[in-house]
Design a protein around this motif. Sequence first.
Motif, PDB file in Angstrom:
ATOM      1  N   THR A 129      59.788  -4.100  93.677  1.00  0.00           N
ATOM      2  CA  THR A 129      59.594  -2.615  94.369  1.00  0.00           C
ATOM      3  C   THR A 129      60.087  -1.201  93.974  1.00  0.00           C
ATOM      4  OG1 THR A 129      57.056  -3.445  95.667  1.00  0.00           O
ATOM      5  CG2 THR A 129      58.128  -0.997  95.978  1.00  0.00           C
ATOM      6  N   TYR A 134      54.324  -3.500  87.440  1.00  0.00           N
ATOM      7  CA  TYR A 134      54.426  -3.408  88.739  1.00  0.00           C
ATOM      8  C   TYR A 134      53.197  -4.435  88.663  1.00  0.00           C
ATOM      9  CZ  TYR A 134      54.993  -2.812  93.308  1.00  0.00           C
ATOM     10  OH  TYR A 134      54.859  -2.398  94.708  1.00  0.00           O
ATOM     11  N   ILE A 186      53.349  -8.093  90.937  1.00  0.00           N
ATOM     12  CA  ILE A 186      53.207  -8.542  92.313  1.00  0.00           C
ATOM     13  C   ILE A 186      51.640  -9.709  92.040  1.00  0.00           C
ATOM     14  CG2 ILE A 186      52.046  -7.169  94.564  1.00  0.00           C
ATOM     15  CD1 ILE A 186      55.064  -6.643  93.691  1.00  0.00           C
ATOM     16  N   VAL A 216      58.943  -9.315  96.729  1.00  0.00           N
ATOM     17  CA  VAL A 216      58.221  -7.663  96.183  1.00  0.00           C
ATOM     18  C   VAL A 216      58.013  -6.445  96.872  1.00  0.00           C
ATOM     19  CG1 VAL A 216      56.088  -6.409  97.356  1.00  0.00           C
ATOM     20  CG2 VAL A 216      55.866  -8.864  96.690  1.00  0.00           C
TER      21      VAL A 216
END
Length: 533
Positions: free
Chosen positions: A171, A389, A393, A167
């Motif tokens: 990010t 995104y 995730i 993650v």
Amino acid sequence: MSNTERQPLLEPGSQRNDVQAISNRDIPVYPDSLPGPAYGKSLTWWSCYIIVVSRVIGSGIFSTPGSIATSAGSVGLTLLVWLFGTILSACGLAVSMEYGCMLPRSGGDKVYLEYTYPRPKFLASTLVAVQAVALGFTASNCVIFSKYTFFALNAQPTDLQYKTLAVGLLTAITIIHGFFLKTGIYIQNTLGWLKIFLIGAMSLTGIWVLLLHFFGWAIDTSAPGSSQTTIESWDMLWEGSNWSWSLLSTALFKVVYSYAGLSNVNNVLGEVQDPVGTLKTVCPAALLTAGGLYFLANLSYLLVIPLDEIKRGGELVAALLFERLFGDVGRTFFPLAIAISAAGNVMVVTFALARVNQEIARQGFLPFQGFLSSSRPFNTPLGGLIVHYVPSILVIALPPQQDIYNFILDVEGYPGNIFALAVAVGLLILRYKEPDTPRPFKAWLPAVWLKVLVCITLLVTPFIPPPGGRGDVHFFYATYALVGIGVILFGIIYWYVWTVLLPSRGGYKLEEAVETLDDGTPVTRLVRSYYSH
């Protein structure tokens, strides 16, 4: 619809300013046909070759062989699955080449589906949009980055630590691409050269291993608790084969995933110099390149690593190869290089998919169109990055750590196979309905039918129980197929509600109108045209 009634797609750079002309078209407005700067023909043959090869050869060959060997069960069946998957990929490539030469415009499968299935209106566009948003994630390479990083560091992380690092990578890349455009491009270009180095190392390693065995210099593959069933054990070549359609279908999904991107140049044909001539030569060259490298890599694995270790190695099979060949240096350096290469792949795919999401928003198929279509405030597709995104995730965080990678590949592959079937069948439909349409390249008809039959088989076999009722994940073996079908059904329901149900109750119909945002971005606004009473 007859051939004379179908209006051709707008050529890049052409414009239609009246809403009525746009709304009467059967084919949706494409981004390259909207008002605004026209894209130049800037891509040469070599540029297209790099675009295809760098997209095809990613982490798949470093990470999928272990899972494929587990599903196949034997050395012989493992090689057979790779061979058949390569043939299937070639058939799919031939279909894309015929479409691309017939419709040399940017957009790839999106253009082909919209052209072949103009009715019901907006359905093909909606399904492509939903699939791109819901399944357009880069979670698999984030997982590979995390696993190879911890392996190189000789660490034993927890599930939470695995997921946290994956993650964290996504990010960081989202922030870089969203706020620092030039920096992100520079980093991904640098990492791209590292991937080229790794590919060269893998191919040279395969040649080296073959030469050692040709001259009779065996490599010690012994390890505690390991059997010696390698490619050399010809008498045991088929021992342990899993002739289960369910297991073999998931293995084929992974082989095809390793070849994903062979038709990548179809997505940018509007920017290619001599698009038809380039397409007819670049794609076969890329297939031969990838197939040759994959052949050498698999021979390296099977000559050096016993089969049971390949199965246990999972996504770390390439790390095991380098550790056995180069000792401690190989155990640390090459896995770390693969991790960095995976990060580079995440950067490239994120960069591209964010723009795909932005273009989908520009055509009016996503809510919050103004925000998602705009390039403000950093001249980047920040909205498209956010859309990319969120599902990435969720896919990383929700499944159990030991099942994440296989589940991601399977859940990506199943809906993709549905679209592949639609494209292949669509080619047969167009040959019947539009026999006189110029086709500079024609796919061999048996290859098209083979593609259709295999696609149907791969869509059915996940529901056939494997031996013991378990696949290559620790939950229900058909979960990925159900998720894929769920995505398609959601797309159909979404299309019905906003294009049929709501308009019928509200007394209006949807039409396409071209508008320009404050930052100069051209968009297609889906406007309501109310019926007069």
